[in-house]
Design a protein around this motif. Structure first.
Motif, PDB file in Angstrom:
ATOM      1  N   LEU A  93       0.832  -1.206   0.000  1.00  0.00           N
ATOM      2  CA  LEU A  93       0.000   0.000   0.000  1.00  0.00           C
ATOM      3  C   LEU A  93       0.867   1.257   0.000  1.00  0.00           C
ATOM      4  O   LEU A  93       0.545   2.253  -0.668  1.00  0.00           O
ATOM      5  N   SER A  94       1.965   1.209   0.736  1.00  0.00           N
ATOM      6  CA  SER A  94       2.893   2.338   0.738  1.00  0.00           C
ATOM      7  C   SER A  94       3.428   2.599  -0.661  1.00  0.00           C
ATOM      8  O   SER A  94       3.476   3.750  -1.124  1.00  0.00           O
ATOM      9  N   ALA A  95       3.807   1.525  -1.349  1.00  0.00           N
ATOM     10  CA  ALA A  95       4.325   1.672  -2.713  1.00  0.00           C
ATOM     11  C   ALA A  95       3.256   2.244  -3.648  1.00  0.00           C
ATOM     12  O   ALA A  95       3.553   3.062  -4.533  1.00  0.00           O
ATOM     13  N   VAL A  96       2.006   1.823  -3.466  1.00  0.00           N
ATOM     14  CA  VAL A  96       0.909   2.342  -4.290  1.00  0.00           C
ATOM     15  C   VAL A  96       0.754   3.851  -4.090  1.00  0.00           C
ATOM     16  O   VAL A  96       0.602   4.612  -5.051  1.00  0.00           O
ATOM     17  N   TRP A  97       0.791   4.286  -2.831  1.00  0.00           N
ATOM     18  CA  TRP A  97       0.701   5.727  -2.559  1.00  0.00           C
ATOM     19  C   TRP A  97       1.904   6.474  -3.140  1.00  0.00           C
ATOM     20  O   TRP A  97       1.754   7.553  -3.727  1.00  0.00           O
ATOM     21  N   PHE A  98       3.084   5.923  -2.983  1.00  0.00           N
ATOM     22  CA  PHE A  98       4.278   6.562  -3.554  1.00  0.00           C
ATOM     23  C   PHE A  98       4.136   6.712  -5.072  1.00  0.00           C
ATOM     24  O   PHE A  98       4.610   7.692  -5.667  1.00  0.00           O
ATOM     25  N   SER A  99       3.518   5.713  -5.705  1.00  0.00           N
ATOM     26  CA  SER A  99       3.429   5.741  -7.175  1.00  0.00           C
ATOM     27  C   SER A  99       2.532   6.855  -7.687  1.00  0.00           C
ATOM     28  O   SER A  99       2.586   7.204  -8.875  1.00  0.00           O
ATOM     29  N   ALA A 100       1.682   7.440  -6.812  1.00  0.00           N
ATOM     30  CA  ALA A 100       0.818   8.546  -7.239  1.00  0.00           C
ATOM     31  C   ALA A 100       1.620   9.806  -7.529  1.00  0.00           C
ATOM     32  O   ALA A 100       1.241  10.628  -8.373  1.00  0.00           O
ATOM     33  N   ALA A 154       9.366  10.432 -20.668  1.00  0.00           N
ATOM     34  CA  ALA A 154      10.432   9.469 -20.376  1.00  0.00           C
ATOM     35  C   ALA A 154      11.656   9.770 -21.230  1.00  0.00           C
ATOM     36  O   ALA A 154      11.567   9.834 -22.451  1.00  0.00           O
ATOM     37  N   GLY A 155      12.772   9.960 -20.610  1.00  0.00           N
ATOM     38  CA  GLY A 155      14.012  10.153 -21.318  1.00  0.00           C
ATOM     39  C   GLY A 155      14.870   8.907 -21.209  1.00  0.00           C
ATOM     40  O   GLY A 155      14.385   7.817 -20.941  1.00  0.00           O
ATOM     41  N   ASP A 156      16.154   9.057 -21.402  1.00  0.00           N
ATOM     42  CA  ASP A 156      17.071   7.930 -21.312  1.00  0.00           C
ATOM     43  C   ASP A 156      17.145   7.464 -19.865  1.00  0.00           C
ATOM     44  O   ASP A 156      17.640   8.184 -19.004  1.00  0.00           O
ATOM     45  N   GLY A 157      16.615   6.284 -19.593  1.00  0.00           N
ATOM     46  CA  GLY A 157      16.599   5.770 -18.221  1.00  0.00           C
ATOM     47  C   GLY A 157      15.465   6.352 -17.407  1.00  0.00           C
ATOM     48  O   GLY A 157      15.489   6.291 -16.180  1.00  0.00           O
ATOM     49  N   GLY A 158      14.455   6.948 -18.056  1.00  0.00           N
ATOM     50  CA  GLY A 158      13.342   7.544 -17.333  1.00  0.00           C
ATOM     51  C   GLY A 158      13.617   9.002 -17.052  1.00  0.00           C
ATOM     52  O   GLY A 158      14.724   9.508 -17.290  1.00  0.00           O
ATOM     53  N   PRO A 159      12.631   9.719 -16.568  1.00  0.00           N
ATOM     54  CA  PRO A 159      12.831  11.140 -16.211  1.00  0.00           C
ATOM     55  C   PRO A 159      13.995  11.301 -15.244  1.00  0.00           C
ATOM     56  O   PRO A 159      14.004  10.696 -14.167  1.00  0.00           O
ATOM     57  N   ASP A 160      14.958  12.106 -15.638  1.00  0.00           N
ATOM     58  CA  ASP A 160      16.165  12.336 -14.839  1.00  0.00           C
ATOM     59  C   ASP A 160      16.893  11.037 -14.519  1.00  0.00           C
ATOM     60  O   ASP A 160      17.609  10.935 -13.521  1.00  0.00           O
ATOM     61  N   GLY A 161      16.698  10.010 -15.337  1.00  0.00           N
ATOM     62  CA  GLY A 161      17.362   8.726 -15.104  1.00  0.00           C
ATOM     63  C   GLY A 161      16.925   8.038 -13.826  1.00  0.00           C
ATOM     64  O   GLY A 161      17.703   7.291 -13.210  1.00  0.00           O
ATOM     65  N   ILE A 162      15.660   8.257 -13.399  1.00  0.00           N
ATOM     66  CA  ILE A 162      15.212   7.764 -12.097  1.00  0.00           C
ATOM     67  C   ILE A 162      15.264   6.246 -11.991  1.00  0.00           C
ATOM     68  O   ILE A 162      15.557   5.692 -10.922  1.00  0.00           O
ATOM     69  N   TRP A 163      14.983   5.552 -13.129  1.00  0.00           N
ATOM     70  CA  TRP A 163      15.009   4.090 -13.054  1.00  0.00           C
ATOM     71  C   TRP A 163      16.427   3.568 -12.875  1.00  0.00           C
ATOM     72  O   TRP A 163      16.640   2.516 -12.264  1.00  0.00           O
ATOM     73  N   ARG A 164      17.395   4.288 -13.393  1.00  0.00           N
ATOM     74  CA  ARG A 164      18.792   3.882 -13.158  1.00  0.00           C
ATOM     75  C   ARG A 164      19.147   4.041 -11.676  1.00  0.00           C
ATOM     76  O   ARG A 164      19.848   3.210 -11.100  1.00  0.00           O
ATOM     77  N   PHE A 165      18.654   5.114 -11.093  1.00  0.00           N
ATOM     78  CA  PHE A 165      18.884   5.307  -9.654  1.00  0.00           C
ATOM     79  C   PHE A 165      18.238   4.164  -8.857  1.00  0.00           C
ATOM     80  O   PHE A 165      18.837   3.631  -7.916  1.00  0.00           O
ATOM     81  N   ILE A 200      10.209   0.658  -6.454  1.00  0.00           N
ATOM     82  CA  ILE A 200       9.440   0.733  -7.707  1.00  0.00           C
ATOM     83  C   ILE A 200       8.344   1.799  -7.599  1.00  0.00           C
ATOM     84  O   ILE A 200       8.137   2.596  -8.522  1.00  0.00           O
ATOM     85  N   GLY A 201       7.648   1.801  -6.450  1.00  0.00           N
ATOM     86  CA  GLY A 201       6.608   2.811  -6.262  1.00  0.00           C
ATOM     87  C   GLY A 201       7.158   4.225  -6.310  1.00  0.00           C
ATOM     88  O   GLY A 201       6.550   5.127  -6.917  1.00  0.00           O
ATOM     89  N   LEU A 202       8.297   4.434  -5.675  1.00  0.00           N
ATOM     90  CA  LEU A 202       8.912   5.761  -5.684  1.00  0.00           C
ATOM     91  C   LEU A 202       9.284   6.187  -7.101  1.00  0.00           C
ATOM     92  O   LEU A 202       9.050   7.344  -7.506  1.00  0.00           O
ATOM     93  N   ALA A 203       9.885   5.262  -7.863  1.00  0.00           N
ATOM     94  CA  ALA A 203      10.291   5.588  -9.230  1.00  0.00           C
ATOM     95  C   ALA A 203       9.079   5.886 -10.100  1.00  0.00           C
ATOM     96  O   ALA A 203       9.086   6.829 -10.912  1.00  0.00           O
ATOM     97  N   LEU A 204       8.011   5.099  -9.937  1.00  0.00           N
ATOM     98  CA  LEU A 204       6.802   5.343 -10.718  1.00  0.00           C
ATOM     99  C   LEU A 204       6.202   6.708 -10.380  1.00  0.00           C
ATOM    100  O   LEU A 204       5.760   7.451 -11.276  1.00  0.00           O
TER     101      LEU A 204
END
Length: 485
Positions: free
Chosen positions: A278-285, A351-362, A339-343
């Protein structure tokens, strides 16, 4: 002849009560001290109770123990009938689910005829004494209750027979039946059997020889609230800073509630996982309010993560499977929150290279770093466990029972990095600082919650990578120093 054996179904241990001293017949509110012990054993996980009566002599008593050990399956618990102890003190040893070999000990070092000295290292009895065997640098006393795991019963039987022969021929000096269990502990330790030190803490366990001493010992039992001690000891004594001071100071109330509701530790673990999802779901918003809600749920999930372990220790239902499930749940919860935080950070952005500001790489880098840290920790613990097994099997030869002195010594502090770490461990401030530096799960959850609620996911991952990277190097250097020191 031994008194009739009492049979109970559904449990896996046997108890041998040595009623070999006159004190076993001393009076108490429940009849005699022997009656009191038998009543307590009804509450323990004991299948059958064998009572060895007075009159056979030390050699005969020991041979009786050997005979029982050779026919029993499951653990065997040896205890004297002249023991006055809290039932909870017996449970500390006898309700441990491992059913391994252990001895009931106290940190009270006041040695006496009924309190032989022992030396404890790393929660193990490494030296044990009797009126014949000396223990230099003793740091605890044995309280008369010895549990022998099924795998060690053959060794126990052989030791009992050897001690019986030595006692009958007078080669152990003027030992008496009152020392039977003390001598068996000496024999097990000297034969290299790992003996867990079951500490009684604030509880009482004392052997007596006279009615006045028995009356006083029974009176002292009322000075301690057994239920409170059990709840207090469910809290880990070596937990992290945040867990110790901000969670464990009040979580026992939740443990009591969970036990009252009949929840199992695995059920609490499942609830903790659900809250983390549930925490991840809220973070994903991705909104500020959602980030704050996700942070609050994440902290609640961590509280429940502490409660499941405390509940397991309180109810003594912890198992290797439960420990594995708990560890895997911790990793799942942490990574699903990443994953929730990145979403949430990426929502609504191109979406850029690696996501916005490379967030998925982080996010992936943080996952890899935590995986490496956990691998370092668990592989080192596994190597230490293997080394202990090898040491017990090869490096520690059996010592003769006729050696009156135990010449072993405490480990000499290492020099260099390890020596510095050991010196820092003695200071409260530096000890807690070391716990915080390694970024344990409690501190990680707080770091994630605070940075996510106040800033954003990129700040969270950056903080995790910087602090986690330093913690990884700190742990790596420490493991190398301990392995080569």
């Amino acid at each position: 002849m031994p008194e009739p054996t009492v049979i109970r179904e559904g449990v896996t241990a046997a108890a041998v009560v040595l009623a070999t001293t006159p004190a076993a017949r001393l009076a108490c509110a429940d009849g005699t001290l022997l009656d009191r012990i038998n009543d307590q054993l009804v509450l323990m996980p004991v299948r059958d109770v064998h009572v060895v009566p007075q009159g056979g002599g030390l050699g005969a008593d020991l041979r009786g123990v050997a005979k029982i050990a050779r026919i029993c399956t499951g653990a065997v618990v040896l205890l004297p009938a002249d023991l006055i102890a809290h039932t909870e003190a017996l449970a500390v040893l006898m309700e441990h689910p491992a059913r391994g070999t252990g001895a009931l000990v106290s940190s009270d070092t006041t040695v006496g005829p009924l309190r032989p000295p022992v030396r404890i290292q790393h929660a193990r009895v490494v030296a044990a004494g009797s009126s014949f065997h000396i223990v230099p640098e003793a740091n605890a006393t044995f309280r008369g209750v010895l549990q022998v795991g099924e795998a060690d019963l053959g060794t126990l039987a052989d030791i009992a027979d050897e001690l019986a022969e030595l006692a009958d021929t007078g080669r152990l000096g003027p030992v008496t039946p009152i020392e039977a269990i003390d001598l068996l502990l000496v024999g097990l330790v000297r034969s290299g059997v790992p003996v867990r030190a079951a500490q009684i803490g604030r509880l009482h366990a004392d052997r007596v020889t006279a009615q006045s001493a028995a009356d006083l010992a029974v009176t002292r039992l009322a000075d301690v609230d057994e239920a409170k001690v059990r709840l207090d000891t469910a809290v880990k004594s070596d937990d992290g800073f945040f867990a110790t001071f901000f969670v464990s100071s009040w979580s026992p109330h939740l443990v009591r509630l969970a036990a009252h509701l009949g929840l199992t530790p695995n059920a609490v673990t499942g609830i903790s996982v659900g809250v983390a999802v549930l925490s991840a779901v809220w973070f994903s918003a991705g909104t500020r309010d959602a980030q704050i809600a996700g942070a609050a749920l994440l902290l609640l999930s961590f509280v429940l993560d502490c409660v499941d372990g405390q509940l397991a220790r309180f109810t003594r239902t912890f198992t290797p499977l439960g420990a594995w499930v708990d560890g895997m749940a911790d990793r799942f919860k942490e990574y699903v929150v990443y994953i929730g935080l990145a979403l949430g950070y990426a929502s609504g952005l191109d979406a850029g290279d690696g996501g916005p500001d490379g967030i998925w790489r982080f996010a992936v880098a943080a996952m890899i770093l935590q995986t490496l840290r956990h691998s370092l920790d668990f592989s080192y613990k596994g190597a230490v466990a293997d080394a202990k097994l090898i040491g017990a099997a090869w490096a520690r030869p059996a010592r003769s029972l006729l050696e009156s002195a135990d010449g072993g010594r405490l480990a000499v502090p290492h020099q260099g990095v390890l020596g510095l770490a050991q010196r820092l461990e003695r200071e409260s401030l530096t000890r807690w600082a070391k716990k915080v530096i390694v970024l344990p799960i409690g501190e990680r959850m707080v770091l994630i919650a605070v940075t996510a609620a106040l800033f954003n996911a990129k700040t969270t991952f950056t903080a995790l990578l910087v602090w986690g990277g330093f913690a990884f190097l700190y742990q790596l250097v420490g493991r190398i120093a301990r392995s080569t020191g």
